[in-house]
Design a protein around this motif. Sequence first.
Motif, mmCIF file in Angstrom:
data_model
loop_
_atom_site.group_PDB
_atom_site.id
_atom_site.type_symbol
_atom_site.label_atom_id
_atom_site.label_comp_id
_atom_site.label_asym_id
_atom_site.label_seq_id
_atom_site.Cartn_x
_atom_site.Cartn_y
_atom_site.Cartn_z
ATOM 1 N N PHE A 225 -14.223 6.395 -3.207
ATOM 2 C CA PHE A 225 -15.320 7.144 -2.588
ATOM 3 C C PHE A 225 -14.830 7.900 -1.362
ATOM 4 O O PHE A 225 -15.182 9.070 -1.151
ATOM 5 C CB PHE A 225 -16.450 6.179 -2.231
ATOM 6 C CG PHE A 225 -17.665 6.836 -1.635
ATOM 7 C CD1 PHE A 225 -18.311 7.876 -2.292
ATOM 8 C CD2 PHE A 225 -18.178 6.395 -0.430
ATOM 9 C CE1 PHE A 225 -19.444 8.471 -1.751
ATOM 10 C CE2 PHE A 225 -19.310 6.983 0.120
ATOM 11 C CZ PHE A 225 -19.943 8.027 -0.544
ATOM 12 N N ALA A 226 -14.009 7.246 -0.540
ATOM 13 C CA ALA A 226 -13.455 7.918 0.643
ATOM 14 C C ALA A 226 -12.616 9.124 0.226
ATOM 15 O O ALA A 226 -12.682 10.194 0.854
ATOM 16 C CB ALA A 226 -12.623 6.936 1.458
ATOM 17 N N GLY A 227 -11.825 8.966 -0.850
ATOM 18 C CA GLY A 227 -11.059 10.102 -1.355
ATOM 19 C C GLY A 227 -11.953 11.229 -1.826
ATOM 20 O O GLY A 227 -11.642 12.413 -1.637
ATOM 21 N N TYR A 228 -13.079 10.878 -2.451
ATOM 22 C CA TYR A 228 -14.027 11.897 -2.919
ATOM 23 C C TYR A 228 -14.665 12.643 -1.745
ATOM 24 O O TYR A 228 -14.815 13.873 -1.786
ATOM 25 C CB TYR A 228 -15.092 11.233 -3.782
ATOM 26 C CG TYR A 228 -16.181 12.167 -4.257
ATOM 27 C CD1 TYR A 228 -15.879 13.410 -4.804
ATOM 28 C CD2 TYR A 228 -17.524 11.807 -4.172
ATOM 29 C CE1 TYR A 228 -16.877 14.271 -5.245
ATOM 30 C CE2 TYR A 228 -18.524 12.649 -4.620
ATOM 31 C CZ TYR A 228 -18.208 13.881 -5.147
ATOM 32 O OH TYR A 228 -19.200 14.729 -5.582
ATOM 33 N N LEU A 229 -15.027 11.907 -0.696
ATOM 34 C CA LEU A 229 -15.594 12.579 0.481
ATOM 35 C C LEU A 229 -14.597 13.566 1.073
ATOM 36 O O LEU A 229 -14.974 14.655 1.519
ATOM 37 C CB LEU A 229 -15.997 11.534 1.523
ATOM 38 C CG LEU A 229 -17.155 10.611 1.132
ATOM 39 C CD1 LEU A 229 -17.384 9.566 2.229
ATOM 40 C CD2 LEU A 229 -18.442 11.388 0.873
ATOM 41 N N GLY A 237 -14.797 12.690 9.839
ATOM 42 C CA GLY A 237 -14.107 12.490 11.106
ATOM 43 C C GLY A 237 -12.873 11.610 11.011
ATOM 44 O O GLY A 237 -12.385 11.103 12.024
ATOM 45 N N GLY A 238 -12.374 11.396 9.796
ATOM 46 C CA GLY A 238 -11.151 10.624 9.635
ATOM 47 C C GLY A 238 -11.340 9.192 9.200
ATOM 48 O O GLY A 238 -10.355 8.506 8.884
ATOM 49 N N ALA A 239 -12.589 8.726 9.153
ATOM 50 C CA ALA A 239 -12.822 7.343 8.738
ATOM 51 C C ALA A 239 -14.300 7.154 8.417
ATOM 52 O O ALA A 239 -15.160 7.902 8.911
ATOM 53 C CB ALA A 239 -12.400 6.359 9.830
ATOM 54 N N ILE A 240 -14.588 6.172 7.574
ATOM 55 C CA ILE A 240 -15.975 5.791 7.302
ATOM 56 C C ILE A 240 -16.096 4.268 7.368
ATOM 57 O O ILE A 240 -15.132 3.542 7.146
ATOM 58 C CB ILE A 240 -16.480 6.282 5.927
ATOM 59 C CG1 ILE A 240 -15.615 5.717 4.788
ATOM 60 C CG2 ILE A 240 -16.552 7.798 5.878
ATOM 61 C CD1 ILE A 240 -16.197 5.979 3.401
ATOM 62 N N HIS A 255 -14.057 -0.839 6.064
ATOM 63 C CA HIS A 255 -13.656 0.342 6.840
ATOM 64 C C HIS A 255 -12.589 1.086 6.059
ATOM 65 O O HIS A 255 -11.658 0.462 5.518
ATOM 66 C CB HIS A 255 -13.114 -0.079 8.208
ATOM 67 C CG HIS A 255 -12.669 1.064 9.061
ATOM 68 N ND1 HIS A 255 -13.549 1.793 9.839
ATOM 69 C CD2 HIS A 255 -11.436 1.616 9.251
ATOM 70 C CE1 HIS A 255 -12.873 2.742 10.480
ATOM 71 N NE2 HIS A 255 -11.595 2.660 10.142
ATOM 72 N N ALA A 256 -12.709 2.404 5.982
ATOM 73 C CA ALA A 256 -11.722 3.218 5.268
ATOM 74 C C ALA A 256 -11.222 4.330 6.184
ATOM 75 O O ALA A 256 -12.017 5.107 6.726
ATOM 76 C CB ALA A 256 -12.329 3.820 4.008
ATOM 77 N N ASP A 257 -9.913 4.385 6.360
ATOM 78 C CA ASP A 257 -9.280 5.481 7.099
ATOM 79 C C ASP A 257 -8.849 6.551 6.104
ATOM 80 O O ASP A 257 -8.219 6.252 5.080
ATOM 81 C CB ASP A 257 -8.070 4.968 7.879
ATOM 82 C CG ASP A 257 -8.474 4.035 9.010
ATOM 83 O OD1 ASP A 257 -9.183 4.493 9.917
ATOM 84 O OD2 ASP A 257 -8.092 2.849 8.970
ATOM 85 N N ILE A 258 -9.169 7.815 6.423
ATOM 86 C CA ILE A 258 -9.016 8.910 5.470
ATOM 87 C C ILE A 258 -8.045 9.945 6.029
ATOM 88 O O ILE A 258 -8.417 10.770 6.875
ATOM 89 C CB ILE A 258 -10.384 9.578 5.177
ATOM 90 C CG1 ILE A 258 -11.419 8.525 4.789
ATOM 91 C CG2 ILE A 258 -10.236 10.642 4.100
ATOM 92 C CD1 ILE A 258 -12.837 9.069 4.656
ATOM 93 N N PRO A 259 -6.798 9.956 5.591
ATOM 94 C CA PRO A 259 -5.864 10.995 6.040
ATOM 95 C C PRO A 259 -6.219 12.339 5.420
ATOM 96 O O PRO A 259 -6.918 12.400 4.399
ATOM 97 C CB PRO A 259 -4.506 10.480 5.544
ATOM 98 C CG PRO A 259 -4.832 9.612 4.384
ATOM 99 C CD PRO A 259 -6.170 8.994 4.672
ATOM 100 N N PRO A 260 -5.752 13.435 5.996
ATOM 101 C CA PRO A 260 -6.183 14.748 5.526
ATOM 102 C C PRO A 260 -5.548 15.211 4.218
ATOM 103 O O PRO A 260 -6.097 16.092 3.555
ATOM 104 C CB PRO A 260 -5.784 15.684 6.673
ATOM 105 C CG PRO A 260 -4.647 14.985 7.356
ATOM 106 C CD PRO A 260 -4.956 13.524 7.246
#
Length: 278
Positions: A225-229, A237-240, A255-260
Amino acid sequence: MDVLRIAAFSDGDNGGNPAGVVIGTVLDDAIEMQRVAAEVGFSETAFAAPEGDGWRVRYFSPESEVPFCGHATIALGAALVRQFGDGIFALTLNQATITVEGFRDGANIVAALQSPPTRSRPAPPELLAETLALFGYQANDLDPAIPPALIHGGADHLVLALKSREALAAMAYDLKRGQALMRREGLVTILLAYAEAPALFHTRNSFASGGVYEDPATGASTAAFAGYLRDLGWPHGGAIDIVQGEDMGMRSRLHADIPPQPGSSIRVSGTARMMDAG
């Protein structure tokens, strides 16, 4: 064999998703691992044995093997920390190589996994219509800002984002009907999500494919889901943060950290609490 019982993504000393963890010198055959997973009865049990400089890992639900399970990976990370101390552990799965790291935090253990690569694509209209009918939702229950999609972060999921928390709380479906749909489509879970804020979501997960009505915390679908967002250009903002299991009375926090970088691994973290051993 000794089975550790660990609740992953707990909310402090409460909640979380129970997983079984078996650490051995070698992996048993698939029939025996499936038997143990069914006996344990949790949504997944992780089996791990040393391989090279890391660990060979397989995951089994009570009814089937799955390619990747987030909460069982967090539980495995906690078990490895208990046995070997704080650190980062390399894991070889059936279809990917990942890592899990962990460190002690009082009586509990904080663990984080690096997911396999992520990808997403729009949900086919026929599958969407069938899934809406399964859950009794209408098209106007959906949040148009997060369109229905097939998402992947080590396993395949379908996500439906809902416009209201009330619609999420009302989730209900027929288990056998959901199981038939999910196994036919190769879906590990169906993720229902509600955005309270750009970086805070409430989710529920049907795991009918594995014979489980609902999971209280699902790291694999959180990574997907984080990858889809990220694919959507969502303002994360880099995390959810995700609250899951609340409607089951098993409140869990992920908690998921989302690199660009598109398609890159997602770091999913949370607390693990020991339950018992048997």
